[in-house]
Write an enzyme that holds these catalytic residues in place. Structure first.
Site, PDB file in Angstrom:
ATOM      1  NE  ARG A 121      -2.622  -1.716   3.201  1.00  0.00           N
ATOM      2  CZ  ARG A 121      -3.081  -1.580   4.440  1.00  0.00           C
ATOM      3  NH1 ARG A 121      -4.018  -0.692   4.714  1.00  0.00           N
ATOM      4  NH2 ARG A 121      -2.590  -2.316   5.418  1.00  0.00           N
ATOM      5  N   GLY A 132       3.314 -15.235   7.502  1.00  0.00           N
ATOM      6  CA  GLY A 132       2.703 -14.780   8.745  1.00  0.00           C
ATOM      7  C   GLY A 132       3.722 -14.417   9.818  1.00  0.00           C
ATOM      8  CB  ALA A 136      29.916  44.511  -2.410  1.00  0.00           C
TER       9      ALA A 136
HETATM   10  C1  UD1 Z   1      -0.498  -8.116  13.837  1.00  0.00           C
HETATM   11  C2  UD1 Z   1      -1.117  -9.018  14.910  1.00  0.00           C
HETATM   12  C3  UD1 Z   1      -2.314  -8.329  15.545  1.00  0.00           C
HETATM   13  C4  UD1 Z   1      -1.887  -6.975  16.089  1.00  0.00           C
HETATM   14  C5  UD1 Z   1      -1.229  -6.148  15.002  1.00  0.00           C
HETATM   15  C6  UD1 Z   1      -0.661  -4.894  15.583  1.00  0.00           C
HETATM   16  C7  UD1 Z   1      -0.692 -11.271  14.154  1.00  0.00           C
HETATM   17  C8  UD1 Z   1      -1.290 -12.480  13.532  1.00  0.00           C
HETATM   18  N1  UD1 Z   1      -1.518 -10.267  14.323  1.00  0.00           N
HETATM   19  O1  UD1 Z   1      -1.488  -8.031  12.803  1.00  0.00           O
HETATM   20  O2  UD1 Z   1      -2.866  -9.123  16.589  1.00  0.00           O
HETATM   21  O3  UD1 Z   1      -3.024  -6.316  16.612  1.00  0.00           O
HETATM   22  O4  UD1 Z   1      -0.149  -6.872  14.403  1.00  0.00           O
HETATM   23  O5  UD1 Z   1       0.031  -4.177  14.609  1.00  0.00           O
HETATM   24  O6  UD1 Z   1       0.446 -11.267  14.522  1.00  0.00           O
HETATM   25  N2  UD1 Z   1       5.604  -9.558   8.769  1.00  0.00           N
HETATM   26  C9  UD1 Z   1       6.686 -10.299   8.352  1.00  0.00           C
HETATM   27  N3  UD1 Z   1       6.470 -11.502   7.784  1.00  0.00           N
HETATM   28  C10 UD1 Z   1       5.219 -12.014   7.606  1.00  0.00           C
HETATM   29  C11 UD1 Z   1       4.128 -11.257   8.061  1.00  0.00           C
HETATM   30  C12 UD1 Z   1       4.346 -10.040   8.641  1.00  0.00           C
HETATM   31  O7  UD1 Z   1       7.830  -9.879   8.480  1.00  0.00           O
HETATM   32  O8  UD1 Z   1       5.111 -13.124   7.090  1.00  0.00           O
HETATM   33  C13 UD1 Z   1       5.855  -8.245   9.385  1.00  0.00           C
HETATM   34  C14 UD1 Z   1       5.260  -7.125   8.558  1.00  0.00           C
HETATM   35  O9  UD1 Z   1       6.224  -6.607   7.666  1.00  0.00           O
HETATM   36  C15 UD1 Z   1       4.886  -6.110   9.627  1.00  0.00           C
HETATM   37  C16 UD1 Z   1       4.601  -6.946  10.861  1.00  0.00           C
HETATM   38  O10 UD1 Z   1       5.200  -8.201  10.631  1.00  0.00           O
HETATM   39  O11 UD1 Z   1       5.935  -5.238   9.935  1.00  0.00           O
HETATM   40  C17 UD1 Z   1       3.110  -7.104  11.164  1.00  0.00           C
HETATM   41  O12 UD1 Z   1       2.487  -7.801  10.130  1.00  0.00           O
HETATM   42  P1  UD1 Z   1       1.020  -7.470   9.653  1.00  0.00           P
HETATM   43  O13 UD1 Z   1       0.664  -8.381   8.562  1.00  0.00           O
HETATM   44  O14 UD1 Z   1       0.853  -6.025   9.468  1.00  0.00           O
HETATM   45  O15 UD1 Z   1       0.190  -7.931  10.932  1.00  0.00           O
HETATM   46  P2  UD1 Z   1      -1.209  -7.344  11.374  1.00  0.00           P
HETATM   47  O16 UD1 Z   1      -2.249  -7.874  10.468  1.00  0.00           O
HETATM   48  O17 UD1 Z   1      -1.105  -5.895  11.522  1.00  0.00           O
END
Ligand code: UD1
Ligand code: MG
Length: 457
Positions: A16, A78, A380
């Site tokens: 995004r 994840g 100057a």
């Molecule tokens: C996550 C939490 C949620 C919390 C929220 C707060 C989980 C399942 N959920 O959700 O409970 O309220 O954060 O911000 O943990 N990332 C990786 N590898 C991956 C997936 C994510 O490095 O495979 C990193 C992303 O770059 C990001 C962070 O982890 O910096 C969070 O990932 P994101 O997918 O945004 O999690 P949320 O859905 O926000």
């Protein structure tokens, strides 16, 4: 005191942001976003700091160098999977693991300190950061039982209306008992429909094993502003800038209009200095006490002494001693050094040059690759012609010399102490001390002592 390691999750694509640059490298307050999390981890003494990289991993490595330990997550399966990738690198190296996100730069180190302290005192399996907020912000609600113990973290998408009404939300920042984490993390199963491994599922594993979960709760949602879009980026920038400005104001600096003042976090400013609107203080800038800076001024990586006045000017990589006046419309470039009490007026440029104390260059001048002695008067429109198209050459001007208006000093050249050049002279040869030279090309005409013009003022 046990040992602390940190894992910073930064493998997500950041779709995004709509950018060719990996999300975590976008600048917030003058530094790549992810470096805020790295600095937070370091401030707590975490070692090693492991950064989980995936999308744009190469560029992240290039930018951060060997500041951190890199762990690659080839496929983004994840948050649980991301942390698991660090197991091999970290297992046995620390007894507490702090998990942070690379896209949450506004977290305060004090909050993390509280988490680590709570964790060390109470020794639970997990200490998690929660925020009390009416707005869900896409965060997962925290479900507690009748006795107030954490039972589960529910992802917003999977939550019932009843759970969605809960105002305590998971920020995604945790302290784990390392041995417990490395034993339980591999037990997480993927959650449909996306079949991601949720780090939040470890809460259920802790509950199932009757392990304690502690929480540290904050109320300031600004601390957990995650960045997914450039709208969020600007919001985080605003939060951090306001924090930097407030810190300086509480230390005795007047900032006339914080909303239009942009100060990077590493900048220091002395007491009773006044920063006027539309001023940018950037990089490793240091400003002394009792100065007035701005309006409309950009200062980058520059050291400024006490009691200086700088108006509508640009200073980069320069050194300015005490009591100097600069501007309006002056430009100091790298290697410029203005000695005590120097006056540099409008439309002047100084580069790689030293102006000794008391020297004045009031109007439309360029001084580059030069050394000007004390109390020199630069008329100057005078210019050091330092570049012959191939190489740079130096100009030296002795103490108390008077450079007439519109003088061209064709380097390499030296104008002696208390010498004078006539208006419009083109100086191609050295001018001895106490001598007047004028004309094109300028020739020494007479010594000023013989003619009774002392040259000293
Ligand atoms: C996550 C939490 C949620 C919390 C929220 C707060 C989980 C399942 N959920 O959700 O409970 O309220 O954060 O911000 O943990 N990332 C990786 N590898 C991956 C997936 C994510 O490095 O495979 C990193 C992303 O770059 C990001 C962070 O982890 O910096 C969070 O990932 P994101 O997918 O945004 O999690 P949320 O859905 O926000
Ligand atoms: Mg998120």
């Amino acid at each position: 005191m046990g040992s602390l390691a940190s894992i910073i999750l930064a493998a997500g694509q950041g779709t995004r942001m709509k950018s060719a640059l990996p999300k975590v490298l976008h600048a917030v307050c003058g530094r790549p976003m992810v470096t805020w999390s790295v600095a937070n981890a370091r401030a707590l003494g975490a070692d090693p700091v492991a950064l989980v990289v995936g999308h744009g991993a190469e560029r992240v490595r290039e930018t951060l160098g060997d500041e951190v330990l890199y762990v690659t997550q080839a496929e983004q399966l994840g948050t649980g999977h991301a942390v698991l990738q660090a197991k091999e690198a970290l297992e046995g190296r620390a007894d507490t693991v702090l998990v942070l996100y690379g896209d949450m730069p506004t977290l305060r180190p004090e909050t993390l300190q509280r988490m680590v302290e709570t964790h060390r005192t109470r020794r639970p399996a997990i200490t998690m950061l929660t925020v009390d907020s009416q707005d869900s912000m896409g965060f997962g609600p925290v479900v507690r039982d009748g006795e107030g113990r954490v039972r589960a973290i529910v992802e917003e998408a999977a939550a019932t209306p009843e759970i969605l009404a809960l105002t305590e939300l998971n920020c995604g920042v945790y302290c784990f008992d390392a041995a417990w984490l490395w034993r339980h993390l591999p037990l997480i199963r993927p959650t449909p429909p996306k079949n991601e491994y949720y780090l939040t599922d470890v809460a259920e594993l802790a509950v199932a094993g009757t392990q304690a979960i502690e929480t540290v709760t904050i109320t300031d949602v600004a601390e957990v502003q995650g960045i997914n879009t450039r709208v969020h980026l600007a919001r985080s920038e605003h939060i951090l800038r306001a924090r930097v400005a407030e810190g300086l104001m509480l230390d005795g600096v007047t900032i006339v209009d914080p909303a239009t003042t942009y100060i990077d976090p590493a900048v220091s400013v002395g007491r009773d200095t006044v920063i006027h609107p539309n001023t940018h203080l950037l990089g490793e800038t240091v400003i002394g006490a009792d100065c007035a800076v701005g309006p409309n001024t950009i200062v980058r990586d520059t050291k400024i002494g006490d009691r200086c006045t700088i108006v509508a000017s640009v200073l980069e990589g320069a050194t300015v001693d005490d009591g100097v006046e600069i501007g309006p419309f002056a430009h100091l470039r790298p290697g410029a050094h203005l000695g005590e009490g120097v006056h540099m007026g409008n439309f002047g440029e100084v580069k790689n040059a030293y102006l000794a104390p008391g020297t004045k260059m009031g109007h439309f001048s360029y001084v580059g690759d030069a050394e000007l002695g004390p109390d020199v008067n630069v008329g100057a429109g005078s210019i050091t012609c330092n570049y012959d198209g191939v190489r740079k050459h130096r100009t030296e001007v002795g103490a108390g010399a008077f450079i007439g208006s519109g003088t061209l000093l064709v380097a390499p050249v030296r104008v002696g102490a208390h010498a004078k050049t006539g208006a419009g002279s083109v100086v191609t040869h050295d001018v001895p001390d106490n001598t007047l030279a004028y004309g094109v090309p300028a020739r020494p005409k007479r010594t000023l002592q013989e003619s009774g013009q002392g040259g000293e003022e």
